[in-house]
Enzyme design. Structure first.
Site, short mmCIF file in Angstrom:
data_model
loop_
_atom_site.label_atom_id
_atom_site.label_comp_id
_atom_site.label_asym_id
_atom_site.label_seq_id
_atom_site.Cartn_x
_atom_site.Cartn_y
_atom_site.Cartn_z
CD GLU A 170 -3.01 -1.13 2.21
OE1 GLU A 170 -2.91 -0.30 3.13
OE2 GLU A 170 -3.97 -1.91 2.11
CD GLU A 353 -4.13 -5.84 3.32
OE1 GLU A 353 -4.92 -5.04 3.87
OE2 GLU A 353 -2.89 -5.76 3.41
C1 FCB Z 1 -4.71 -2.28 5.29
C2 FCB Z 1 -3.38 -2.73 5.83
C3 FCB Z 1 -3.47 -3.82 6.85
C4 FCB Z 1 -4.65 -3.65 7.76
C5 FCB Z 1 -5.91 -3.43 6.96
C6 FCB Z 1 -7.15 -3.31 7.78
O1 FCB Z 1 -4.60 -0.95 4.88
O2 FCB Z 1 -2.56 -3.20 4.78
O3 FCB Z 1 -2.25 -3.86 7.56
O4 FCB Z 1 -4.41 -2.62 8.64
O5 FCB Z 1 -5.76 -2.28 6.18
#
Ligand code: FCB
Length: 440
Positions: A170, A353
């Protein structure tokens, strides 16, 4: 009836499912000779983190990793997306290597392979060594070289056995969230710092990718996060604000990494603050990649605001929210899967994610999480049916863990963690996924 409404057979035969974690959020950074990080410093500064909690103990994964890998295997997952901590491998970020740290990741990767899991490595998930933060951290152009050296040390040891690798989790969070909005370490609110971090993080991505290619590693990608920007009202001003928000958040890194250029609308604001000669770095940032990973959670309502660039304010709309206060907006996932293809063409995409925080009790089914997953997997299926090259889906997270500035109270896990006893207890979502993912 609540539960998981999809099963493995509803997806293409080669489609992969996984779970994700990150080093600082679970390992326990006090153990095994890891160096101090800027997250330790940020948390030690009053007002930054809920209850000033830090990752010193995390989920004690450093000692309980075998049990945690068993949980991933037993859940029927194919991929384990994990990260290595720079400060565990090189406590000061450069120079001396912590042998215990490299040994830990070596054991961990072997442990995944022994359980039939595909190790998906991220080299940096935010725990910058404090010694490098002292030198300006992401504001200092030299970070690209320091990061390349770390990539070399780490991947010389484990690069031969990982299934995939991505340099930086990210980049938007590393750049914007941490240097412009100030919500994450190092907590700066400074446009010049932000412009530099937004550039150097891409340069570090490029340099580390070159190093990994040089070591003969394949299946190299990037993991970016995306937030669906919706105008708060239909006014022309709010629509323009949402477009700019989309540029800063969603188009900046895709443009740099896949097209070798930054979006013009964002450069209008950041240009005067960029480091000299940034144009010469674009070819390094734009490395050939093998896949793109998308992290997606929510949408945001954007309005015009008076004041300095970028003239926008963020709002929350009327959709149901998670424990984070994030609106549940599954069609945003579909939007980005199709949108990303405009940059990546035929490259494989992965959702790296997706998931939700919920105030789970170990003895109550986490029905809301199952519904969240059902809705987002339905959007993934919709994209696949339309021809999007989506090859896998990874859930955040295996375990309840350290949710950064929000401490330990936001529970994202498929497995409940009691932060006193550190006992792991699979939630209903884990058990339902295990059934859904079982191979016939
Ligand atoms: C993302 C992150 C991860 C976690 C999620 C909820 O931005 O990569 O570490 O905090 O959000």
């Amino acid at each position: 009836m609540s539960g998981i409404s999809f099963k493995r057979a509803d997806f293409p035969p080669d489609f992969l499912f996984g779970v994700a974690t990150s080093a600082y959020q679970i390992e326990g950074h006090a153990f095994g000779g890891a160096g101090r990080t800027h997250w330790d410093d940020f948390a030690a500064t009053p007002g930054n983190v809920v209850r000033a909690e830090d990752g010193a103990r995390g989920c004690d994964h450093y000692h309980r990793w075998a049990e945690d890998l068993d949980l991933i295997r037993d859940g029927g997952f194919d991929i384990y997306r994990f990260s290595a901590s720079w400060a565990r491998v090189m406590p000061d970020g450069r120079g001396a290597v912590n042998a215990q740290g490299l040994d830990f990741y070596d054991r961990l990767v072997d442990g995944m392979l022994a359980r039939g899991l595909r190790p998906a490595l991220t080299l940096y998930h935010w725990e910058l060594p404090s010694a490098l933060a002292d030198l300006g951290g992401w504001r200092n152009r030299d970070i690209a070289g320091w990061f390349a050296d770390y990539a070399q040390v780490l991947c010389e040891r484990i690069g031969d056995r990982v299934w995939s690798a991505a340099p930086i989790n990210e980049p938007w969070c590393v750049g914007w969230l941490s240097h412009f909005l100030g919500h994450h370490a190092p907590g700066l609110r400074d446009i010049r710092a932000a412009a530099r971090a937004m550039h150097h993080v891409g340069l570090a991505h490029g340099r580390a990718t070159e190093v990994m290619r040089g070591l003969g590693m394949g299946n190299l990608g990037a993991v970016c996060n995306f937030e669906y920007a919706l105008p708060l009202t239909d006014s022309a001003e709010d629509r323009a604000a949402a477009t700019l928000y989309d540029g800063i958040y969603n188009r900046w890194f895709l443009g740099a990494m896949f097209q070798g250029e930054y979006p013009a609308d964002v450069l209008d604001g950041l240009g005067p603050h960029m480091p000299r000669g940034w144009q010469d770095d674009m070819a390094t940032i734009c490395q050939p990649l093998d896949w793109l990973g998308l992290n997606y959670y929510t949408c945001k309502r954007i309005a015009h605001a008076d004041g300095p660039w970028p003239h926008l304010s963020e709002h929350v709309g009327n959709l149901p929210q998670t424990q984070m206060g994030w609106e549940i907006c599954p069609e945003g996932l579909h939007h980005f899967l199709t949108f990303a293809q405009g940059y990546t063409g035929d490259l494989p995409l992965y959702v790296t994610e997706n998931g939700m925080a919920n105030p789970d009790q170990p003895d109550q089914p986490d029905a809301a999480r199952m519904e969240y997953l059902n809705q987002h997997l339905a959007q993934a299926q919709r994209a696949i049916a339309e021809g999007v090259a989506l090859k896998g889906y990874v859930i955040w997270s295996l375990l309840d863990n350290y949710e950064w500035a929000l401490g330990y109270e936001k529970r994202f896990g498929l497995v409940h963690v009691d932060f006193d006893s550190l006992q792991r207890r699979p939630k209903a979502s884990y058990l339902a996924l295990k059934q859904a993912l079982a191979r016939a």
